[in-house]
Design an enzyme around this catalytic site. Structure first.
Site, PDB file in Angstrom:
ATOM      1  CG  HIS A   1      -1.938   1.064   1.287  1.00 52.80           C
ATOM      2  ND1 HIS A   1      -3.110   0.939   2.015  1.00 52.80           N
ATOM      3  CD2 HIS A   1      -1.984   2.298   0.735  1.00 52.80           C
ATOM      4  CE1 HIS A   1      -3.814   2.052   1.901  1.00 52.80           C
ATOM      5  NE2 HIS A   1      -3.141   2.902   1.132  1.00 52.80           N
TER       6      HIS A   1
ATOM      7  CG  HIS B   1      -1.526   6.114  -2.555  1.00 58.04           C
ATOM      8  ND1 HIS B   1      -2.701   5.925  -3.246  1.00 58.04           N
ATOM      9  CD2 HIS B   1      -1.770   5.676  -1.294  1.00 58.04           C
ATOM     10  CE1 HIS B   1      -3.617   5.415  -2.438  1.00 58.04           C
ATOM     11  NE2 HIS B   1      -3.076   5.253  -1.238  1.00 58.04           N
TER      12      HIS B   1
ATOM     13  CG  HIS C   1      -7.753   3.289  -0.246  1.00 57.22           C
ATOM     14  ND1 HIS C   1      -7.043   2.705  -1.247  1.00 57.22           N
ATOM     15  CD2 HIS C   1      -6.882   4.106   0.414  1.00 57.22           C
ATOM     16  CE1 HIS C   1      -5.785   3.162  -1.207  1.00 57.22           C
ATOM     17  NE2 HIS C   1      -5.659   4.009  -0.211  1.00 57.22           N
TER      18      HIS C   1
ATOM     19  CD  GLU D   1      -7.506   6.578   4.522  1.00 57.71           C
ATOM     20  OE1 GLU D   1      -8.058   6.511   3.409  1.00 57.71           O
ATOM     21  OE2 GLU D   1      -6.427   7.181   4.724  1.00 57.71           O
TER      22      GLU D   1
ATOM     23  CG  ASP E   1      -1.667   5.736   2.772  1.00 63.80           C
ATOM     24  OD1 ASP E   1      -1.958   5.464   1.604  1.00 63.80           O
ATOM     25  OD2 ASP E   1      -2.488   6.243   3.565  1.00 63.80           O
ATOM     26  CG  ASP E   2      -0.147   8.964   0.400  1.00 62.70           C
ATOM     27  OD1 ASP E   2      -0.103   8.912  -0.838  1.00 62.70           O
ATOM     28  OD2 ASP E   2      -1.136   8.617   1.069  1.00 62.70           O
TER      29      ASP E   2
HETATM   30  N1  LIG Z   1      -4.600   7.451   2.377  1.00 62.93           N
HETATM   31  C1  LIG Z   1      -5.277   7.630   1.249  1.00 62.93           C
HETATM   32  N2  LIG Z   1      -6.605   7.389   1.242  1.00 62.93           N
HETATM   33  C2  LIG Z   1      -7.308   7.568   0.134  1.00 62.93           C
HETATM   34  N3  LIG Z   1      -6.788   8.001  -1.016  1.00 62.93           N
HETATM   35  C3  LIG Z   1      -5.481   8.251  -1.053  1.00 62.93           C
HETATM   36  N4  LIG Z   1      -4.694   8.674  -2.052  1.00 62.93           N
HETATM   37  C4  LIG Z   1      -3.453   8.792  -1.583  1.00 62.93           C
HETATM   38  N5  LIG Z   1      -3.421   8.442  -0.290  1.00 62.93           N
HETATM   39  C5  LIG Z   1      -4.680   8.100   0.061  1.00 62.93           C
HETATM   40 ZN   LIG Z   2      -3.820   4.731   0.560  1.00 55.91          ZN
END
Ligand SMILES: Nc1ncnc2[nH]cnc12
Ligand SMILES: [Zn+2]
Length: 357
Positions: free
Chosen positions: A36, A38, A216, A219, A297-298
């Site tokens: 996971h 992005h 997703h 969350e 994630d990011d």
């Molecule tokens: N944590 C996240 N939740 C949903 N969309 C995303 N796009 C990038 N990061 C995300």
């Molecule tokens: Zn994500």
């Protein structure tokens, strides 16, 4: 999947909390998969400014420091607004290549042996960047990462859920000429108000095409979104899924099916899903028998790459020790879309890492 939990290749009492100094090294050095991430969320402020300069894009921030100072999020949407602004510097194939290579180098340093990367074509096609440019840049980086770093990878094309299902169908059409470059599709962006069932038809089509399916869910959205991701979209992994714990019947089902959940602890704290890491439910998820994995994630926005997620989570949650580290890494291999033979090789390497414990 659906494999029984196997015996540990080590004595878990030897590297528990009592041997804490050994734990960070064990976490850093263990082979692991990231499921996971992005790729647009790996764009560091320094690279954003470098690409802006290269492409003649003007940013609404005066400096790298000013941009970084804006990374104070109150929820998912407040993050997404900045994340899409950051991605606006990506125009050429080389930009996508450079971004992905920067991630792969960080991943290799964290002993990630395999990564399944999300990418958001609509973030780019809406700005006039063809999907071909995006996919060719990422595909070239994948090949280079395999050759030069020994990191294998896959691409997962994500539909933006704040846009329409028709727009998702259009994106799928545009991407299909490059079908050999992506293994599956996912669903991301603003969760609240955009339930999985909004994308029922396009996911059904992707399923017919033999694409792997993830989404997703849970969350910020309620457990009902996890149920519909499973029952309507028929996904094979849930991305995040932390709110599943609010629904005991859902937890029982996820555990019984060994449905993987790609959990992102630093993200959850930065986006205020949990107030502090000490309140994170990762230990409870493992305790409930869920196939949880740890992911970044990011990472450019949330304070760290994969090992930072492991280290901070294990520091904050006393219930996590060597047995849980082993289980999380093993889950990451089991939950990947790699072949059974490849998974076995990674699990053997994991056993070898823990056998010395
Ligand atoms: N944590 C996240 N939740 C949903 N969309 C995303 N796009 C990038 N990061 C995300
Ligand atoms: Zn994500």
């Amino acid at each position: 999947m659906n494999r029984p939990t196997r015996a540990l290749p080590f004595d878990p009492t030897r590297v528990g909390r009592e041997a804490l100094p050994a734990l960070p090294a064990l976490l850093r050095g263990m082979p692991k998969a990231e499921l996971h991430i992005h790729i647009e969320g790996s764009l560091e402020p320094e690279l954003i400014f470098a690409l802006a300069g290269r492409n003649g894009v003007t940013l609404p921030y005066a400096s790298v420091d000013a941009l970084r100072a804006a990374y104070a999020f109150t929820d998912l949407q407040s993050f997404l607004d900045i994340y899409y602004a950051g991605a606006s510097v990506l125009l050429e194939e080389a930009d996508f290549f450079d971004m992905a290579m920067a991630y792969f180098r960080r991943a290799a340093a964290d002993r990630v042996v395999h990564a399944e990367l999300f990418f958001d074509p609509q973030t780019h096609t809406e700005r006039g960047v063809p999907v071909e440019t995006v996919i060719r840049g990422l595909a070239r980086a994948r090949a280079t990462a395999q050759q030069e770093l020994g990191v294998s990878s896959e691409l997962i094309l994500c539909f933006l859920r704040h846009l329409s299902e028709d727009a998702a169908f259009q994106t799928l059409e545009q991407a299909l000429p490059y079908r050999e470059h992506f293994i599956g599709v996912g669903l991301d962006s603003s969760e609240r108000g955009h339930p999985p069932e909004k994308f029922a038809r396009v996911f059904a089509r992707c399923r017919e095409l033999g694409l792997r399916l993830v989404a997703h869910a849970g969350e910020e959205g309620p457990p009902a979104y996890v149920w519909s991701a499973l029952d309507v979209l028929k996904v094979e992994r849930i991305d995040h899924g932390v709110r599943s714990l609010e629904d005991p019947a859902l937890v029982a089902r996820l555990a019984a099916e060994r449905m993987p959940l790609t959990v992102c602890p630093l993200s959850n704290v930065k986006l205020r899903v949990f107030d502090t890491m000490a309140q994170h439910s990762l230990a409870a998820m493992l305790d409930a028998g869920l196939c949880a994995t740890v992911n970044s994630d990011d990472p450019a926005y949330f304070g760290g790459y994969l090992n930072q997620n492991f280290i901070e989570t294990f520091e904050a949650l006393p219930a996590l020790g060597a047995a849980q580290a082993y289980r999380l890494a093993r889950n990451s291999f089991e939950a990947s879309f790699a072949s059974a033979a490849q998974k076995q090789r990674w699990c053997d390497a994991l056993d070898a890492h823990f056998a010395g414990v």
